[in-house]
Design a protein around this motif. Structure first.
Motif, short mmCIF file in Angstrom:
data_model
loop_
_atom_site.label_atom_id
_atom_site.label_comp_id
_atom_site.label_asym_id
_atom_site.label_seq_id
_atom_site.Cartn_x
_atom_site.Cartn_y
_atom_site.Cartn_z
N LYS A 89 0.83 -1.21 0.00
CA LYS A 89 0.00 0.00 0.00
C LYS A 89 0.86 1.25 0.00
CE LYS A 89 -3.51 2.41 2.73
NZ LYS A 89 -4.28 2.40 4.01
N THR A 90 1.92 1.27 0.82
CA THR A 90 2.83 2.41 0.86
C THR A 90 3.50 2.62 -0.49
OG1 THR A 90 3.26 2.07 3.21
CG2 THR A 90 4.88 3.36 1.97
N VAL A 91 3.96 1.54 -1.10
CA VAL A 91 4.62 1.62 -2.40
C VAL A 91 3.68 2.19 -3.46
CG1 VAL A 91 5.54 0.20 -4.26
CG2 VAL A 91 6.33 -0.17 -1.94
N ALA A 92 2.40 1.76 -3.40
CA ALA A 92 1.42 2.27 -4.37
C ALA A 92 1.16 3.76 -4.14
CB ALA A 92 0.12 1.48 -4.25
N GLN A 93 0.98 4.15 -2.89
CA GLN A 93 0.68 5.54 -2.59
C GLN A 93 1.82 6.47 -3.00
OE1 GLN A 93 -0.14 5.07 1.59
NE2 GLN A 93 -2.35 4.96 1.27
N GLN A 94 3.04 5.98 -2.92
CA GLN A 94 4.20 6.79 -3.29
C GLN A 94 4.57 6.65 -4.77
OE1 GLN A 94 7.34 5.75 -0.55
NE2 GLN A 94 6.21 6.49 1.23
N ARG A 95 3.81 5.84 -5.51
CA ARG A 95 4.03 5.65 -6.95
C ARG A 95 5.48 5.26 -7.25
NH1 ARG A 95 -0.38 7.70 -9.82
NH2 ARG A 95 -1.75 9.09 -8.64
N LEU A 96 5.99 4.30 -6.52
CA LEU A 96 7.40 3.94 -6.63
C LEU A 96 7.69 2.97 -7.77
CD1 LEU A 96 8.27 3.42 -2.84
CD2 LEU A 96 8.82 5.39 -4.29
N LEU A 97 6.69 2.20 -8.19
CA LEU A 97 6.97 1.09 -9.11
C LEU A 97 6.74 1.49 -10.56
CD1 LEU A 97 5.34 -1.91 -7.22
CD2 LEU A 97 7.69 -1.09 -7.09
N PRO A 98 7.66 1.10 -11.45
CA PRO A 98 7.39 1.25 -12.89
C PRO A 98 6.35 0.22 -13.33
CG PRO A 98 9.45 0.08 -12.55
CD PRO A 98 8.98 0.51 -11.19
N PRO A 99 5.74 0.40 -14.49
CA PRO A 99 4.65 -0.51 -14.89
C PRO A 99 5.08 -1.93 -15.17
CG PRO A 99 5.16 1.09 -16.63
CD PRO A 99 5.89 1.53 -15.42
N PHE A 117 15.17 -1.35 -12.44
CA PHE A 117 14.37 -1.53 -13.65
C PHE A 117 14.23 -0.22 -14.41
CE2 PHE A 117 13.69 -5.79 -12.87
CZ PHE A 117 12.81 -6.36 -13.78
N LYS A 118 14.09 0.88 -13.71
CA LYS A 118 13.97 2.17 -14.40
C LYS A 118 15.24 2.49 -15.19
CE LYS A 118 10.72 4.12 -11.05
NZ LYS A 118 10.54 5.07 -9.91
N GLN A 119 16.38 2.06 -14.68
CA GLN A 119 17.65 2.32 -15.35
C GLN A 119 17.94 1.33 -16.48
OE1 GLN A 119 20.81 2.48 -12.47
NE2 GLN A 119 19.84 4.10 -11.26
N ASN A 120 17.57 0.07 -16.29
CA ASN A 120 17.97 -0.98 -17.22
C ASN A 120 16.86 -1.49 -18.13
OD1 ASN A 120 20.92 -1.83 -16.31
ND2 ASN A 120 19.73 -1.44 -14.44
N TYR A 121 15.61 -1.39 -17.68
CA TYR A 121 14.48 -1.88 -18.49
C TYR A 121 13.36 -0.84 -18.49
CZ TYR A 121 17.05 -6.18 -17.60
OH TYR A 121 18.04 -7.11 -17.50
N PRO A 122 13.66 0.38 -18.96
CA PRO A 122 12.63 1.43 -18.91
C PRO A 122 11.50 1.14 -19.88
CG PRO A 122 14.54 2.16 -20.16
CD PRO A 122 14.92 0.83 -19.56
N ILE A 123 10.33 1.60 -19.48
CA ILE A 123 9.14 1.48 -20.35
C ILE A 123 8.63 2.89 -20.67
CG2 ILE A 123 6.74 0.78 -20.45
CD1 ILE A 123 7.40 -1.73 -19.05
#
Length: 304
Positions: free
Chosen positions: A18-28, A298-304
Motif C-alpha cells: 500500500k505504501t509503495v502504491a501511494q508513493q508511486r514507486l513502481l514502474p509498470p 528496472f527504471k535504469q535498465n528496463y525502462p518502459i
C-alpha cells in the motif's frame, strides 16, 4: 522485461505494498502478485491504492496456502475491482481449473502460476496454457522444452538457516542473478522476495533478530543480513533489535546512494532515536526497501 514479486497477503506485506502504491514507486513492468491468506481490511485497501493510481497489480483468485480460499462469505473482498484493467486476475494451476477461469475481458490480462511439471503436461494437452497473458513456471529444463510460449521464471531465492545455525553464518550473499543472462526463454522473472516461498499460518519464533536488506552489485542482486549477537533464547526482542540495527546504521553510510533508500534510512534512524518500532514494522520497511531497489534498477535498465 517484467518482474512479478510474489507476496502472501499478510498484514505487513499488504501495508508495504500500500505504501509503495501511494508513493508511486513502481514502474509498470514491476507488478506485485498477492495471494490472499487472511480476510483482513488491509487487502481491499491495498488493492484500492493500486487501482486508484492505475498501477498494475495481480491477485490470485484461488489461493492455496491458507483457508482464505475456502471462506464463502468474505468481509474484505477484492471482487469490486475485478473488472479494473489495472488488476490482473491470476490462478494457481489445479485439476479443477478450466479455461473460462483464465479468460480475460477486453483490455485486461490474466496470469497462471504452475509449479508442477506433471500438471503442466496435462494442461498443455487440454490447451489451457495458451489462454493466460502471463505464465509463471519454475526454471527447469524439461519445462522449457515442454512449452512453446514466453514464460515468467518463478523461483524461491530465499535461504533459511537450519537447526542451530543463524543468518550470521551467511551475513552477505548472492540473492539473485536472474537478470545476468538476459531474458532468454523468459519474458520476465518472479520470486518470493526476502520472505521466501514457505508459508506458515502463525509464523515461528526466532532466537535472533535479523534485518534483511537487498542491494545491487553490478547486475547481481545481493542480500545483507544484520543479525543480533544474542541468539541463545527467544527472549528480549527489543534488545536484540538494537544489536542488529547498530550494525545496519554503521553499514548503510558506506554504501552507494542507490542502497540508501528512504526505507533503509528510516530503519537506520531507529538506532539514533533508540526506538523499537516492532518486528512487523521492520519487515514492512525491509519489503519497501527491496521494492525501491528493484524499481530503481528496472527504471535504469528496463525502462518502459
Amino acid at each position: 522485461m517484467y518482474y512479478f514479486p510474489y507476496f502472501r497477503g499478510r498484514q505487513f506485506d499488504l501495508l508495504a505494498l500500500k505504501t509503495v502504491a501511494q508513493q508511486r514507486l513502481l514502474p509498470p513492468n514491476i507488478i506485485p502478485i498477492i495471494e490472499p491468506v487472511r480476510d483482513i481490511p488491509a487487502l481491499p485497501k491495498t488493492i484500492a491504492a493500486f487501482m486508484d493510481r492505475h498501477q498494475p497489480l495481480a491477485i490470485i483468485a484461488n489461493p492455496t496456502v491458507s483457508d482464505y480460499g475456502l471462506t464463502q462469505q468474505k468481509l474484505h473482498d477484492w471482487s469490486p475491482w475485478k473488472a479494473d484493467p489495472a488488476l490482473i486476475v491470476g490462478h494457481i494451476l489445479s485439476p479443477t481449473l478450466v479455461a473460462e477461469d483464465l479468460m480475460a475481458q477486453p483490455g485486461q490480462q490474466t496470469l497462471l502460476v504452475a509449479r508442477q511439471y506433471d500438471e503442466l503436461v496435462a494442461a498443455k494437452q487440454t490447451g489451457l496454457l495458451t489462454t493466460p497473458t502471463h505464465l509463471l513456471v519454475p526454471p527447469e529444463a524439461r519445462i522449457r522444452q515442454l512449452l512453446d510460449r514466453p514464460t515468467i521464471q518463478l523461483f524461491d531465492h530465499a535461504w533459511f538457516p537450519e537447526h542451530d545455525r543463524t543468518y550470521a553464518d551467511l551475513p552477505d550473499a548472492l540473492f539473485s542473478d536472474d537478470w545476468v543472462a538476459g531474458t532468454g526463454p523468459y519474458s520476465g522473472y518472479s520470486d518470493y522476495g526476502i520472505g521466501g516461498g514457505h508459508y506458515s499460518e502463525h509464523g515461528y519464533p526466532a532466537r535472533a533478530v535479523t534485518i534483511h536488506l537487498t542491494y545491487f552489485h553490478g547486475s547481481q542482486l545481493r542480500i545483507h543480513r544484520f543479525v543480533s549477537d544474542d541468539h541463545v533464547d527467544f527472549k528480549h526482542p527489543k534488545e536484540k533489535f538494537f544489536q542488529a540495527i547498530a550494525k545496519l546504521a554503521a553499514w548503510l553510510p558506506t554504501q552507494d546512494a542507490a542502497v540508501q533508500t528512504p526505507a533503509a534510512q528510516q530503519l537506520a534512524s531507529y538506532q539514533a532515536t533508540q526506538h523499537f518500532p516492532g518486528l512487523g514494522v521492520i519487515k514492512r520497511l525491509s519489503i519497501i526497501h527491496h521494492l525501491q531497489v528493484m524499481a530503481n534498477y528496472f527504471k535504469q535498465n528496463y525502462p518502459i
